[in-house]
Design a protein around this motif. Structure first.
Motif, PDB file in Angstrom:
ATOM      1  N   THR A 402     -36.777 -52.446 -16.770  1.00  0.00           N
ATOM      2  CA  THR A 402     -36.620 -51.815 -15.466  1.00  0.00           C
ATOM      3  C   THR A 402     -35.176 -51.347 -15.251  1.00  0.00           C
ATOM      4  O   THR A 402     -34.242 -51.991 -15.713  1.00  0.00           O
ATOM      5  CB  THR A 402     -36.976 -52.860 -14.381  1.00  0.00           C
ATOM      6  N   GLU A 403     -35.036 -50.220 -14.522  1.00  0.00           N
ATOM      7  CA  GLU A 403     -33.704 -49.623 -14.318  1.00  0.00           C
ATOM      8  C   GLU A 403     -32.905 -50.453 -13.306  1.00  0.00           C
ATOM      9  O   GLU A 403     -32.866 -50.153 -12.110  1.00  0.00           O
ATOM     10  CB  GLU A 403     -33.878 -48.179 -13.833  1.00  0.00           C
ATOM     11  N   ASN A 404     -32.268 -51.513 -13.783  1.00  0.00           N
ATOM     12  CA  ASN A 404     -31.494 -52.387 -12.911  1.00  0.00           C
ATOM     13  C   ASN A 404     -30.334 -52.939 -13.726  1.00  0.00           C
ATOM     14  O   ASN A 404     -30.532 -53.629 -14.725  1.00  0.00           O
ATOM     15  CB  ASN A 404     -32.416 -53.509 -12.418  1.00  0.00           C
ATOM     16  N   GLU A 405     -29.111 -52.595 -13.303  1.00  0.00           N
ATOM     17  CA  GLU A 405     -27.947 -52.896 -14.136  1.00  0.00           C
ATOM     18  C   GLU A 405     -27.779 -54.399 -14.370  1.00  0.00           C
ATOM     19  O   GLU A 405     -27.451 -54.837 -15.475  1.00  0.00           O
ATOM     20  CB  GLU A 405     -26.683 -52.307 -13.492  1.00  0.00           C
ATOM     21  N   LYS A 408     -30.377 -55.613 -16.826  1.00  0.00           N
ATOM     22  CA  LYS A 408     -30.076 -55.119 -18.177  1.00  0.00           C
ATOM     23  C   LYS A 408     -28.921 -55.918 -18.779  1.00  0.00           C
ATOM     24  O   LYS A 408     -28.984 -56.343 -19.945  1.00  0.00           O
ATOM     25  CB  LYS A 408     -29.747 -53.621 -18.147  1.00  0.00           C
ATOM     26  N   SER A 427     -29.561 -48.511 -25.262  1.00  0.00           N
ATOM     27  CA  SER A 427     -30.269 -48.561 -23.980  1.00  0.00           C
ATOM     28  C   SER A 427     -30.922 -47.213 -23.693  1.00  0.00           C
ATOM     29  O   SER A 427     -30.355 -46.162 -23.964  1.00  0.00           O
ATOM     30  CB  SER A 427     -29.296 -48.890 -22.843  1.00  0.00           C
ATOM     31  N   THR A 429     -31.566 -46.289 -20.684  1.00  0.00           N
ATOM     32  CA  THR A 429     -31.302 -46.026 -19.261  1.00  0.00           C
ATOM     33  C   THR A 429     -31.172 -44.539 -18.959  1.00  0.00           C
ATOM     34  O   THR A 429     -30.705 -43.762 -19.798  1.00  0.00           O
ATOM     35  CB  THR A 429     -30.007 -46.727 -18.813  1.00  0.00           C
ATOM     36  N   SER A 430     -31.575 -44.127 -17.735  1.00  0.00           N
ATOM     37  CA  SER A 430     -31.401 -42.718 -17.356  1.00  0.00           C
ATOM     38  C   SER A 430     -30.161 -42.540 -16.496  1.00  0.00           C
ATOM     39  O   SER A 430     -29.655 -41.432 -16.381  1.00  0.00           O
ATOM     40  CB  SER A 430     -32.575 -42.208 -16.520  1.00  0.00           C
ATOM     41  N   THR A 431     -29.712 -43.620 -15.838  1.00  0.00           N
ATOM     42  CA  THR A 431     -28.670 -43.413 -14.824  1.00  0.00           C
ATOM     43  C   THR A 431     -27.468 -44.344 -14.933  1.00  0.00           C
ATOM     44  O   THR A 431     -26.474 -44.125 -14.255  1.00  0.00           O
ATOM     45  CB  THR A 431     -29.260 -43.607 -13.403  1.00  0.00           C
ATOM     46  N   HIS A 451     -31.600 -42.156 -25.188  1.00  0.00           N
ATOM     47  CA  HIS A 451     -32.378 -41.760 -24.012  1.00  0.00           C
ATOM     48  C   HIS A 451     -33.540 -40.860 -24.411  1.00  0.00           C
ATOM     49  O   HIS A 451     -33.358 -39.691 -24.730  1.00  0.00           O
ATOM     50  CB  HIS A 451     -31.444 -41.042 -23.014  1.00  0.00           C
ATOM     51  N   THR A 548     -38.164 -41.673  -7.991  1.00  0.00           N
ATOM     52  CA  THR A 548     -37.268 -41.561  -9.147  1.00  0.00           C
ATOM     53  C   THR A 548     -36.248 -40.448  -8.912  1.00  0.00           C
ATOM     54  O   THR A 548     -35.045 -40.624  -9.149  1.00  0.00           O
ATOM     55  CB  THR A 548     -38.093 -41.235 -10.416  1.00  0.00           C
TER      56      THR A 548
END
Ligand code: NAI
Length: 720
Positions: A402-405, A408, A427, A429-431, A451, A548
């Motif tokens: 999940t996108e969560n710093e 991660k 990773s 990650t997108s952001t 990515h 998103t």
């Protein structure tokens, strides 16, 4: 330079010509080679004593890749008459080949494409080697051209209406298929080619069959009006549906065939010339040729500038997170024969991930692109667990949770405990910043962004993101690995949004601004699709998910506050639970027949609350509002050296968001419009602020009349 064509005489009076372009991996038919061929043909015209001519390539497994695309691409920069001259040159030469005073047989081993196929079509017979490498086709429409050296006339005279599919799709056929439809006489083991060639010459000489055959093939094909109408009508329907009027070449090819095949060959060739002149040297063709070369460049790019750096072997890969992306990434590795360990905290996600991976291959089995063995093989290479100890032998782990710093970073800490010394962590990650997360990875030097794009099985692009401390070896390793799983990697320096999302953001954002100015969703989407995008920005919001898009937009707006323009519209829809396709409603309703999007008064009412004024911009203005901010961001990405080459930006957009290939990318679009004209168009939107302010590099090009891509040397042009 050494000669490309050698000619020798074999026992029994046979001539053998061998084409082997020196210092080149493949044979292409450029001006110089055609000149040599013309010379040989000139010498052979008086050799009626020869029993026959065999023609082959001196490069094993490589026959002729086609005309020289560099020369064809340069035709966009020369006068029309020169382009026409180039075409006439080939016609004339192949015409002479078809009239040599003895039977001629091509021995095809390896890819025989484009001009190469047209050359062998002008011979009396063809034999192909039974090899996986052997394929024969006329892919000209893929670079915006038509077979213009007799292909549209000689192929139908040989294989009938099969030619329509081959020429309009541009897809080549295998040796076996070529034999089945009569394109080649036979498919034989490669070592038998010369003996078979001699045998076919003897067959052709029997009762002067070769002369009768030549006579027959110079006649009209003789199709009935019904046959013509039915076959070409159906083909035209398919082509129009596929190309939406944006790619003229397949239609020109159909016209050449329809107008020419019921005439004597010489007349048919004229019909072909007329159709070819419509497409050769056009910007569309030049752009498609440039995309071909940009792709080539990426496939050879090692990703780092230091030639000493070599990729490390990756024998086993781990993927953590078996969601939408992770399962797709794991399947991509396994399908390329790389063993994968897939880990998730949730058992159900693992089972679901395997099921979705299987469905992708099952779908390909249905259309004949994969076999049940491929499926079994993929599944045998995928291991799953909820325990990270499964990674203990992995050379690389790709993180796709999940996108969560925070989550991660915690995962990276745990990975350090189980991974073997020296392994790489990537990773998806997108952001989130790769440089920042590198601090929590087992090694910042061996930490990198990898990515992928959604859906992983269909999207070729992989952004390889280099953090501040990522080392060259890690970048080169991920680039090599991405190619191994048949993806196209582009190396990007770490920055918010990386390459694709960063350049996409201004476009998405200005679409929302236009809504706030009272422009309708349909008008915005229509302008974008007419420009050539596969879907408009409003539809794209619904497809990627409004939540998103909202989240990614926030990240980019925070990173580039000087050129972000907030609008409450997106938030309004997200708060109303309208997240797009996945919830059945976003900007439009997706619950109707077959999920086809429909206008939704509820969404319109939510938007109406935030409409500040009512404007009715022209379609050209909407195009500028959407694509000029995108272009400006692209120039900033270059100025900041986020990528190493303008072609990285253009290919990133073509592969990542479906930017129309016939435009060659946003920077090439700027080259075609002219930087000065773009700066002038931007000035009309000056009151919208920094978003529309020309960047330094654009201003410099406007002043100097320069381009992002150099103009090809005019001397390079075919027929020059
Ligand atoms: P998802 O929500 O479908 O999957 C995330 C998975 O990670 C879930 O199966 C969840 O159970 C698992 N997970 C969460 N915490 C975990 C942990 N600590 N250990 C092991 N597994 C854990 O999310 P999705 O869409 O697949 O996204 C994953 C990553 O890929 C994100 O970083 C996202 O930004 C990125 N990404 C997403 C794209 C998309 O279109 N959805 C496109 C490109 C990148």
């Amino acid at each position: 330079m050494a000669n490309a064509i050698t000619f020798e005489e074999l026992e029994g009076g046979f001539g053998l010509a061998t084409l082997n372009v020196p210092d080149a991996k493949v044979n292409t038919l450029g001006r110089r080679i055609l000149g040599e061929l013309a010379e040989l043909v000139g010498r052979l015209e008086s050799r009626s004593d020869l029993r026959g001519l065999l023609f082959r390539s001196g490069k094993p497994g490589q026959f002729i890749a086609g005309a020289d695309l560099k020369e064809l691409g340069a035709l966009a920069f020369v006068p029309k008459e020169q382009a026409a001259k180039g075409l006439a040159l080939g016609h004339e030469l192949f015409g002479k080949v078809s009239k040599l005073p003895f039977p001629t047989v091509a021995l095809i081993d390896g890819a025989c494409l484009g001009g190469g196929t047209e050359l062998v079509l002008s011979m009396d017979e063809r034999i192909a080697s039974k090899s996986h490498e052997t394929k024969i086709g006329l892919p000209e429409v893929k670079v915006g051209l038509i077979p213009g050296w007799g292909g549209t006339q000689r192929l139908p005279r040989l294989v009938g209406l099969h030619a329509i599919e081959m020429i309009t799709s541009g897809e080549p056929v295998s040796a076996e298929r070529a034999a089945a439809i009569g394109l080649v006489f036979d498919a034989v083991p490669v070592e038998n080619l010369i003996d078979e060639g001699k045998r076919v010459v003897e067959l052709l000489r029997h009762n002067d069959m070769w002369k009768q055959q030549r006579e027959r093939r110079s006649q009209p094909l003789g199709l009935s009006t019904d046959q013509l109408m039915f076959a070409f009508g159906a083909a035209e329907g398919v082509v129009r549906e596929k190309t939406k009027g944006q790619y003229p070449a397949p239609l020109a090819a159909l016209a050449a065939m329809r107008n020419g095949i019921n005439l004597p060959l010489a007349e048919g060739i004229k019909a072909e010339q007329a159709a070819a002149n419509e497409v050769v040297g056009t910007p569309i063709s030049a752009n498609l040729i440039s995309v071909f070369f940009m792709n080539n460049r990426l496939s050879r790019d090692p990703g780092v500038d230091n030639p000493e750096v070599k990729p490390r072997p990756i024998r086993r890969v781990g993927v953590i997170g078996a969601g939408l992306m992770g399962a797709g990434v794991a399947a991509a590795f396994a399908r390329s024969g790389i063993p994968v360990a897939l880990v998730d905290v949730d058992e159900n996600r693992l089972a679901d991930g395997l099921r979705r991976a299987s469905e992708v291959v099952a779908g390909r089995i249905k259309i004949g692109r994969a076999t049940p063995e491929d499926l079994a093989h993929m599944l045998a290479l995928m291991n799953t667990s909820t325990n990270m100890s499964l990674f203990s032998e992995c050379d690389l782990v790709v993180e796709a949770i999940t996108e969560n710093e925070k989550a991660k970073s915690e995962t990276f800490r745990k990975l350090a405990e189980v991974l073997p010394e020296g392994s790489i962590v990537a990773s998806n990650t997108s952001t989130i910043s790769i440089s920042r997360m590198g601090n929590f990875a087992p090694s910042a030097e061996r930490f990198v962004g990898m990515h992928f794009f959604n859906p992983v099985d269909r999207m070729a692009l992989v952004e390889v993101i280099r953090g501040e401390r990522t080392d060259d070896e890690t970048v080169a390793t991920i680039v090599a690995l991405a190619k191994k799983i048949k993806k196209t990697p582009i190396v990007v320096r770490d920055c918010p949004g990386f390459l694709v999302n960063r350049v996409l953001f201004p476009y998405m954002n200005d679409a929302l601004q236009l809504l706030g100015e009272g422009v309708s969703m349909d008008a915005i989407d229509r302008a974008a699709t007419k420009f050539g995008m596969p879907m408009g920005p409003i539809t794209l919001h619904d497809v990627v998910g409004l939540d998103t898009a909202f989240f990614a937009g926030k990240v980019l707006a925070a990173a580039f506050p000087d050129r972000s323009a907030e609008t409450p519209i997106l938030q309004e829809l997200v708060l109303a639970g309208r997240l797009g396709q996945k919830t059945g409603a976003g900007f439009r309703k997706h619950s109707g027949k077959k999920g086809k999007p429909e206008a939704d008064p509820e969404a319109e009412a939510l938007i109406a609350k935030h409409v500040k004024k009512r404007s009715e911009p022209s379609e050209a203005e909407i195009v500028d509002r959407l694509f000029l901010p995108m272009l400006l961001e692209a120039t900033r990405v270059l100025e900041e050296k986020i990528v190493r080459d303008p072609a990285d930006v253009d290919m990133g957009l073509i592969l990542g968001i479906g930017f129309p290939p016939f435009r060659g990318g946003i920077l090439r679009y700027c080259d075609q419009e002219g930087a000065a004209a773009i700066v002038e168009r931007l000035s009309r939107f000056a009151d919208l602020g920094k978003r529309y302010e020309p960047t330094e590099s654009l201003k410099a090009l406007a002043k100097s009349g320069g381009r992002f891509y150099p103009t090809p040397k005019l001397g390079d042009a075919f027929g020059g």
